[in-house]
Write a protein that holds these residues in place. Structure first.
Motif, PDB file in Angstrom:
ATOM      1  N   ARG A  61     -22.099  -5.544  12.952  1.00 24.95           N
ATOM      2  CA  ARG A  61     -21.937  -5.508  11.490  1.00 24.95           C
ATOM      3  C   ARG A  61     -20.309  -5.268  10.920  1.00 24.95           C
ATOM      4  O   ARG A  61     -19.973  -5.988  10.024  1.00 24.95           O
ATOM      5  N   LYS A  62     -19.500  -4.948  12.043  1.00 23.11           N
ATOM      6  CA  LYS A  62     -18.157  -4.631  11.675  1.00 23.11           C
ATOM      7  C   LYS A  62     -17.527  -6.050  12.019  1.00 23.11           C
ATOM      8  O   LYS A  62     -16.314  -6.578  11.309  1.00 23.11           O
ATOM      9  N   LYS A  63     -18.071  -7.014  12.626  1.00 19.91           N
ATOM     10  CA  LYS A  63     -17.572  -8.363  13.073  1.00 19.91           C
ATOM     11  C   LYS A  63     -18.017  -9.514  12.297  1.00 19.91           C
ATOM     12  O   LYS A  63     -17.487 -10.512  12.070  1.00 19.91           O
ATOM     13  N   ASN A  64     -19.214  -9.207  11.672  1.00 21.45           N
ATOM     14  CA  ASN A  64     -19.806 -10.404  11.073  1.00 21.45           C
ATOM     15  C   ASN A  64     -20.101  -9.994   9.382  1.00 21.45           C
ATOM     16  O   ASN A  64     -20.782  -9.054   9.111  1.00 21.45           O
ATOM     17  N   GLN A  65     -19.482 -10.823   8.752  1.00 18.43           N
ATOM     18  CA  GLN A  65     -19.461 -10.591   7.302  1.00 18.43           C
ATOM     19  C   GLN A  65     -20.908 -10.631   6.853  1.00 18.43           C
ATOM     20  O   GLN A  65     -20.997  -9.854   5.770  1.00 18.43           O
ATOM     21  N   ALA A  66     -21.697 -11.664   7.109  1.00 20.86           N
ATOM     22  CA  ALA A  66     -22.898 -11.742   6.356  1.00 20.86           C
ATOM     23  C   ALA A  66     -24.057 -10.617   6.721  1.00 20.86           C
ATOM     24  O   ALA A  66     -24.525  -9.964   5.870  1.00 20.86           O
ATOM     25  N   LEU A  67     -23.810  -9.895   8.099  1.00 23.11           N
ATOM     26  CA  LEU A  67     -24.331  -8.715   8.238  1.00 23.11           C
ATOM     27  C   LEU A  67     -23.990  -7.536   7.389  1.00 23.11           C
ATOM     28  O   LEU A  67     -24.622  -6.673   7.114  1.00 23.11           O
ATOM     29  N   GLY A  68     -22.570  -7.607   7.286  1.00 22.51           N
ATOM     30  CA  GLY A  68     -21.966  -6.274   6.634  1.00 22.51           C
ATOM     31  C   GLY A  68     -22.215  -6.366   5.263  1.00 22.51           C
ATOM     32  O   GLY A  68     -22.061  -5.327   4.471  1.00 22.51           O
ATOM     33  N   ALA A  69     -22.787  -7.421   4.671  1.00 22.95           N
ATOM     34  CA  ALA A  69     -23.088  -7.594   3.191  1.00 22.95           C
ATOM     35  C   ALA A  69     -24.322  -7.095   2.807  1.00 22.95           C
ATOM     36  O   ALA A  69     -24.772  -6.876   1.688  1.00 22.95           O
ATOM     37  N   VAL A  70     -25.305  -6.953   3.857  1.00 24.77           N
ATOM     38  CA  VAL A  70     -26.643  -6.615   3.432  1.00 24.77           C
ATOM     39  C   VAL A  70     -26.875  -4.982   3.961  1.00 24.77           C
ATOM     40  O   VAL A  70     -26.067  -4.443   4.798  1.00 24.77           O
ATOM     41  N   TYR A  71     -27.642  -4.230   3.090  1.00 21.37           N
ATOM     42  CA  TYR A  71     -27.713  -2.861   3.220  1.00 21.37           C
ATOM     43  C   TYR A  71     -28.155  -2.736   4.746  1.00 21.37           C
ATOM     44  O   TYR A  71     -29.268  -3.284   5.238  1.00 21.37           O
ATOM     45  N   ALA A  72     -27.488  -1.536   5.348  1.00 20.97           N
ATOM     46  CA  ALA A  72     -27.927  -1.454   6.843  1.00 20.97           C
ATOM     47  C   ALA A  72     -29.233  -0.863   6.991  1.00 20.97           C
ATOM     48  O   ALA A  72     -29.794  -1.609   8.255  1.00 20.97           O
ATOM     49  N   HIS A  73     -29.995  -0.215   6.279  1.00 28.14           N
ATOM     50  CA  HIS A  73     -31.391   0.082   6.624  1.00 28.14           C
ATOM     51  C   HIS A  73     -32.441  -0.975   6.512  1.00 28.14           C
ATOM     52  O   HIS A  73     -33.172  -1.193   7.156  1.00 28.14           O
ATOM     53  N   VAL A  74     -31.906  -1.853   5.888  1.00 22.44           N
ATOM     54  CA  VAL A  74     -32.707  -3.514   5.740  1.00 22.44           C
ATOM     55  C   VAL A  74     -32.859  -3.928   6.923  1.00 22.44           C
ATOM     56  O   VAL A  74     -33.634  -4.781   7.473  1.00 22.44           O
ATOM     57  N   LEU A  75     -31.470  -4.111   7.429  1.00 22.20           N
ATOM     58  CA  LEU A  75     -31.370  -4.902   8.788  1.00 22.20           C
ATOM     59  C   LEU A  75     -32.166  -3.997   9.925  1.00 22.20           C
ATOM     60  O   LEU A  75     -32.571  -4.522  10.704  1.00 22.20           O
ATOM     61  N   GLN A  76     -31.983  -2.723   9.906  1.00 24.69           N
ATOM     62  CA  GLN A  76     -32.727  -1.923  10.769  1.00 24.69           C
ATOM     63  C   GLN A  76     -34.204  -1.941  10.723  1.00 24.69           C
ATOM     64  O   GLN A  76     -34.909  -2.259  11.811  1.00 24.69           O
ATOM     65  N   ASP A  77     -34.817  -2.249   9.573  1.00 27.07           N
ATOM     66  CA  ASP A  77     -36.132  -2.602   9.351  1.00 27.07           C
ATOM     67  C   ASP A  77     -36.525  -3.971  10.058  1.00 27.07           C
ATOM     68  O   ASP A  77     -37.558  -4.131  10.620  1.00 27.07           O
ATOM     69  N   VAL A  78     -35.711  -4.915  10.018  1.00 29.71           N
ATOM     70  CA  VAL A  78     -35.787  -6.147  10.564  1.00 29.71           C
ATOM     71  C   VAL A  78     -35.910  -6.047  12.442  1.00 29.71           C
ATOM     72  O   VAL A  78     -36.935  -6.441  12.908  1.00 29.71           O
ATOM     73  N   LEU A  79     -35.390  -5.209  12.748  1.00 33.15           N
ATOM     74  CA  LEU A  79     -35.185  -4.769  14.341  1.00 33.15           C
ATOM     75  C   LEU A  79     -36.621  -4.121  14.593  1.00 33.15           C
ATOM     76  O   LEU A  79     -37.225  -4.378  15.623  1.00 33.15           O
ATOM     77  N   ARG A  80     -37.033  -3.187  13.816  1.00 37.49           N
ATOM     78  CA  ARG A  80     -38.284  -2.681  13.830  1.00 37.49           C
ATOM     79  C   ARG A  80     -39.350  -3.834  13.856  1.00 37.49           C
ATOM     80  O   ARG A  80     -40.534  -3.578  14.534  1.00 37.49           O
ATOM     81  N   ARG A  81     -39.255  -4.578  12.872  1.00 36.28           N
ATOM     82  CA  ARG A  81     -40.390  -5.808  12.943  1.00 36.28           C
ATOM     83  C   ARG A  81     -40.299  -6.570  14.412  1.00 36.28           C
ATOM     84  O   ARG A  81     -41.445  -6.846  14.881  1.00 36.28           O
ATOM     85  N   VAL A  82     -39.279  -6.747  14.727  1.00 37.84           N
ATOM     86  CA  VAL A  82     -39.320  -7.208  16.313  1.00 37.84           C
ATOM     87  C   VAL A  82     -40.022  -6.586  17.199  1.00 37.84           C
ATOM     88  O   VAL A  82     -40.588  -6.945  18.150  1.00 37.84           O
ATOM     89  N   ASP A  83     -39.473  -5.128  17.052  1.00 35.06           N
ATOM     90  CA  ASP A  83     -40.021  -4.363  18.375  1.00 35.06           C
ATOM     91  C   ASP A  83     -41.802  -4.123  17.984  1.00 35.06           C
ATOM     92  O   ASP A  83     -42.059  -4.118  19.085  1.00 35.06           O
ATOM     93  N   LYS A  84     -41.949  -4.023  16.825  1.00 33.01           N
ATOM     94  CA  LYS A  84     -43.372  -3.869  16.822  1.00 33.01           C
ATOM     95  C   LYS A  84     -44.117  -5.025  17.106  1.00 33.01           C
ATOM     96  O   LYS A  84     -45.206  -5.027  17.655  1.00 33.01           O
ATOM     97  N   ALA A  85     -43.426  -6.273  16.799  1.00 35.74           N
ATOM     98  CA  ALA A  85     -44.144  -7.682  17.391  1.00 35.74           C
ATOM     99  C   ALA A  85     -44.329  -7.481  18.841  1.00 35.74           C
ATOM    100  O   ALA A  85     -45.608  -8.278  19.269  1.00 35.74           O
ATOM    101  N   PHE A  86     -43.363  -7.021  19.576  1.00 33.58           N
ATOM    102  CA  PHE A  86     -43.283  -6.979  20.871  1.00 33.58           C
ATOM    103  C   PHE A  86     -44.413  -5.927  21.234  1.00 33.58           C
ATOM    104  O   PHE A  86     -45.260  -6.300  22.448  1.00 33.58           O
ATOM    105  N   GLN A  87     -44.541  -4.781  20.609  1.00 37.62           N
ATOM    106  CA  GLN A  87     -45.520  -3.955  20.933  1.00 37.62           C
ATOM    107  C   GLN A  87     -46.987  -4.515  21.081  1.00 37.62           C
ATOM    108  O   GLN A  87     -47.853  -4.289  21.818  1.00 37.62           O
TER     109      GLN A  87
END
Length: 260
Positions: A61-87
């Motif tokens: 997020r510190k290097k990527n402007q697009a990631l930095g513009a999105v609320y951090a908890h929203v991005l964390q939820d995306v990662l949870r979706r990926v993790d849940k899909a694999f589970q």
């Protein structure tokens, strides 16, 4: 009990651009996280955890402007979706079910993002839903929310309309049914609903008329050249009729359930 409240949003053009940019950033993050988990498993048989991906996200997020513009908890939820899909994938493999390996999301196939923490990053003030990084969006809140809000999901449907879906915990216990007063319900084609008491509910005329309108619109779509401007316009018309039918059907079923 857990229930959901769905309200229509009316964003401005500038807000639509921000919403679409957020969706696209979330889609790319989902695909990147999926690729990283796939590579770790195929190379080393190692299951990359959510916490490892979240640490990498903080650095990115510190290097990527697009990631930095999105609320951090929203991005964390995306990662949870990926993790849940694999589970879920590993669970199906273990149970001998059809595995259904998690798929990458193409353009137009990622349609929602979630604020996972109640009241953090978003809040409702009168007729406005204030979203972190996006602004105050007009919301049509046609009824009061009863219970404790757990999450807020922003979703775009196939017609381009935007909705806010609030997942809510209520303090009510699930209703207990006395078996002596229970009624059987059968959903059919001739009649919409038939009860074990013999009472029937027919499909309303307005719903039948809309389905005929949908059939005609689909026939016109089939005669268009796929990918052409006329095909795209007609496809949007079909999607809007689908939305209208869905809303009418939901209203009809709510009326029946109230009567029952």
């Amino acid at each position: 009990m857990r229930s959901a409240y769905k309200f229509r949003l009316y964003p401005t053009r500038a807000q639509i651009k921000k919403l679409e940019d957020t969706l696209e950033t979330c889609r790319q993050l989902y695909n990147d996280a999926l690729a990283a988990k796939k590579e770790a498993w195929e190379d080393d048989r190692y299951n990359l955890t959510y916490y490892e991906m979240a640490r990498q996200l903080s650095a990115n997020r510190k290097k990527n402007q697009a990631l930095g513009a999105v609320y951090a908890h929203v991005l964390q939820d995306v990662l949870r979706r990926v993790d849940k899909a694999f589970q879920n994938f590993f669970r199906r493999v273990k149970n001998g079910e059809k595995p259904g390996y998690p798929r990458f999301k193409g353009k137009g196939w990622y349609k929602s993002f979630t604020y996972p923490d109640a009241g953090i990053g978003y809040k409702i003030e009168g007729s406005k839903l204030i979203l972190s990084g996006i602004g105050a969006i007009r919301i049509f809140k046609h009824r009061e929310i009863e219970g404790k809000i757990k999450t807020c999901t922003i979703k775009r449907d196939s017609t381009g309309a935007w909705y806010a879906i609030f997942s809510v915990d209520t303090e009510e216990e699930p209703p207990r049914v006395d078996p002596r007063t229970a009624v059987g319900v059968d959903v059919g084609l001739k009649n919409a609903v038939t009860l074990s008491t013999g009472e029937t509910f027919s499909y309303p005329r307005y719903l039948i008329q809309m389905e005929k309108k949908l059939a005609a619109a689909q026939r016109r779509l089939s005669r268009k050249i796929k990918g052409s401007k006329n095909w795209i316009k007609q496809k949007l018309k079909v999607a809007r009729i689908h939305r209208k039918i869905r809303n009418l059907r939901d209203e009809f079923l709510h009326q029946i359930s109230k009567k029952i």
